[in-house]
Design a protein around this motif. Structure first.
Motif, short mmCIF file in Angstrom:
data_model
loop_
_atom_site.label_atom_id
_atom_site.label_comp_id
_atom_site.label_asym_id
_atom_site.label_seq_id
_atom_site.Cartn_x
_atom_site.Cartn_y
_atom_site.Cartn_z
N CYS A 75 0.87 -1.18 0.00
CA CYS A 75 0.00 0.00 0.00
C CYS A 75 0.91 1.23 0.00
O CYS A 75 1.74 1.40 0.90
N VAL A 76 0.76 2.06 -1.02
CA VAL A 76 1.67 3.18 -1.25
C VAL A 76 0.88 4.47 -1.39
O VAL A 76 -0.11 4.50 -2.14
N PRO A 77 1.25 5.53 -0.69
CA PRO A 77 0.57 6.81 -0.91
C PRO A 77 0.89 7.36 -2.29
O PRO A 77 2.05 7.31 -2.73
N ALA A 78 -0.12 7.85 -2.96
CA ALA A 78 0.04 8.47 -4.27
C ALA A 78 -0.65 9.83 -4.24
O ALA A 78 -1.29 10.19 -3.24
N ALA A 79 -0.53 10.59 -5.31
CA ALA A 79 -1.07 11.94 -5.31
C ALA A 79 -2.57 11.98 -5.10
O ALA A 79 -3.10 12.90 -4.49
N ARG A 80 -3.29 10.96 -5.57
CA ARG A 80 -4.75 10.96 -5.49
C ARG A 80 -5.28 10.14 -4.32
O ARG A 80 -6.49 10.06 -4.13
N GLY A 81 -4.43 9.52 -3.55
CA GLY A 81 -4.87 8.71 -2.43
C GLY A 81 -3.90 7.57 -2.21
O GLY A 81 -2.70 7.69 -2.47
N ALA A 82 -4.41 6.43 -1.74
CA ALA A 82 -3.56 5.27 -1.47
C ALA A 82 -3.76 4.22 -2.56
O ALA A 82 -4.90 3.92 -2.95
N TYR A 83 -2.67 3.66 -3.02
CA TYR A 83 -2.68 2.66 -4.09
C TYR A 83 -2.33 1.30 -3.52
O TYR A 83 -1.30 1.14 -2.87
N GLY A 84 -3.22 0.33 -3.71
CA GLY A 84 -3.01 -1.02 -3.20
C GLY A 84 -2.69 -2.00 -4.31
O GLY A 84 -3.32 -1.96 -5.38
N LEU A 85 -1.73 -2.87 -4.08
CA LEU A 85 -1.32 -3.83 -5.11
C LEU A 85 -0.89 -5.14 -4.46
O LEU A 85 -0.08 -5.14 -3.53
N ARG A 86 -1.45 -6.22 -4.95
CA ARG A 86 -0.99 -7.55 -4.56
C ARG A 86 -0.43 -8.25 -5.79
O ARG A 86 -1.08 -8.29 -6.85
N LEU A 87 0.78 -8.81 -5.65
CA LEU A 87 1.39 -9.58 -6.71
C LEU A 87 1.85 -10.92 -6.13
O LEU A 87 2.65 -10.94 -5.19
N ASN A 88 1.32 -12.00 -6.67
CA ASN A 88 1.75 -13.33 -6.28
C ASN A 88 2.78 -13.83 -7.28
O ASN A 88 2.68 -13.55 -8.48
N SER A 89 3.75 -14.59 -6.80
CA SER A 89 4.77 -15.12 -7.70
C SER A 89 5.15 -16.53 -7.28
O SER A 89 5.00 -16.92 -6.12
#
Length: 283
Positions: free
Chosen positions: A209-223
């Motif tokens: 979960c990363v703060p971005a200019a428009r809010g918080a960006y969530g990303l899940r990546l499985n490998s």
């Protein structure tokens, strides 16, 4: 999947959004090597590129790279000095040598009176105040996302991130969470970014979960065995455009005789995809 565009229409039951073309992110990354995906994701998006890349690297367990704070400051400055003045028919002020100049000589006014504020953005603040009376184009308070990948209508925005700031509280008490509140939210978030007071990125077990200019960006990546096997993303725009989300609420509280102001509301909310307005057909 990621939205590439949406179509806004005003009907008898109020505003409605129809999704347009989608970018097939999943098919672009599944099966690819982990380092390749970390490089690819930020190249797919021309906004918040550093945030996208940082989230990918954190989710994949790679070293963090990129100057996130500088990206957020730059995005806010461009919206405040170029995009929003144009949307409101004003001459854009000069890009400041120091972004702190936009906050005024004495900073943001704690009482929320931006028409007596000493800033290059005072004309824009006054125009927003004049065009949107208290209660117009407002949203009810929405909760923040309970999880980075939560679906639905949440307040995931720069204004939501800074909702406790004194100027935002003063504006909300007088005008509601309307256009002026969104504008001041950008200013308060710029102030926080300049003071290095933004939330820190977090990551655990493939979820970032990363703060971005428009809010918080969530990303899940499985490998597995060095290749990406799964992806899930949630952006501030996903929450903004959800049914019952902030943009539809704001447009739904815009009087019919003020619908020509819809593009200005959209600009203040700042979705990261084009929103095309479909004019209602005559009966």
């Amino acid at each position: 999947m990621t939205l590439a565009s949406v179509l806004l229409g005003f009907g008898p039951d109020g505003p409605a959004l129809r999704t347009g073309q989608r970018l097939p992110v999943e098919t672009m990354v599944l099966g690819r090597p982990v380092p390749e995906v970390a490089e690819l994701l930020p190249r797919l998006f021309n906004l918040c590129r550093v945030a996208q890349g940082l989230a990918a690297r954190l989710a994949l367990g790679l070293p963090a790279t990129g100057d996130l704070r500088t990206e957020i400051i730059r995005d806010h400055v461009i919206r405040l000095t170029v995009i929003l003045p144009r949307a409101f028919g004003l001459t854009a002020p000069a890009l400041p040598a120091d972004p702190a100049e936009l906050l005024g000589r004495n900073g943001l006014p704690a009482d929320g009176d931006l028409c007596r504020w000493d800033s290059p953005l005072t004309p824009l603040a006054c125009r927003i105040t004049q065009e949107f009376a208290p209660g117009i184009a407002c949203t009810a308070p929405l909760p923040p996302p309970p999880h980075p990948l939560a679906e639905g209508a949440y307040e995931n925005s720069a204004a939501g991130r800074q909702a406790g700031a004194p100027t935002l509280r003063a504006v909300e008490s007088r005008y509601g969470r309307g256009p002026l509140w969104r504008f001041v939210g950008l200013l308060a978030d710029l102030e926080a970014a300049l003071a290095d007071r933004l939330p820190a990125p977090v990551a655990a077990e493939g979820l970032a979960c990363v703060p971005a200019a428009r809010g918080a960006y969530g990303l899940r990546l499985n490998s597995c065995e060095g290749r990406v096997t799964g992806i899930a993303r949630r952006t501030p725009t996903d929450h903004l455009l959800a049914p019952g989300g902030a943009l539809l609420q704001a447009l739904g509280r815009l009087p019919a005789d003020q619908r020509h102001l819809a593009p200005r509301i959209i600009a203040l909310h700042g979705p990261c995809v084009p929103v095309l307005i479909e004019e209602p057909q005559d009966a």
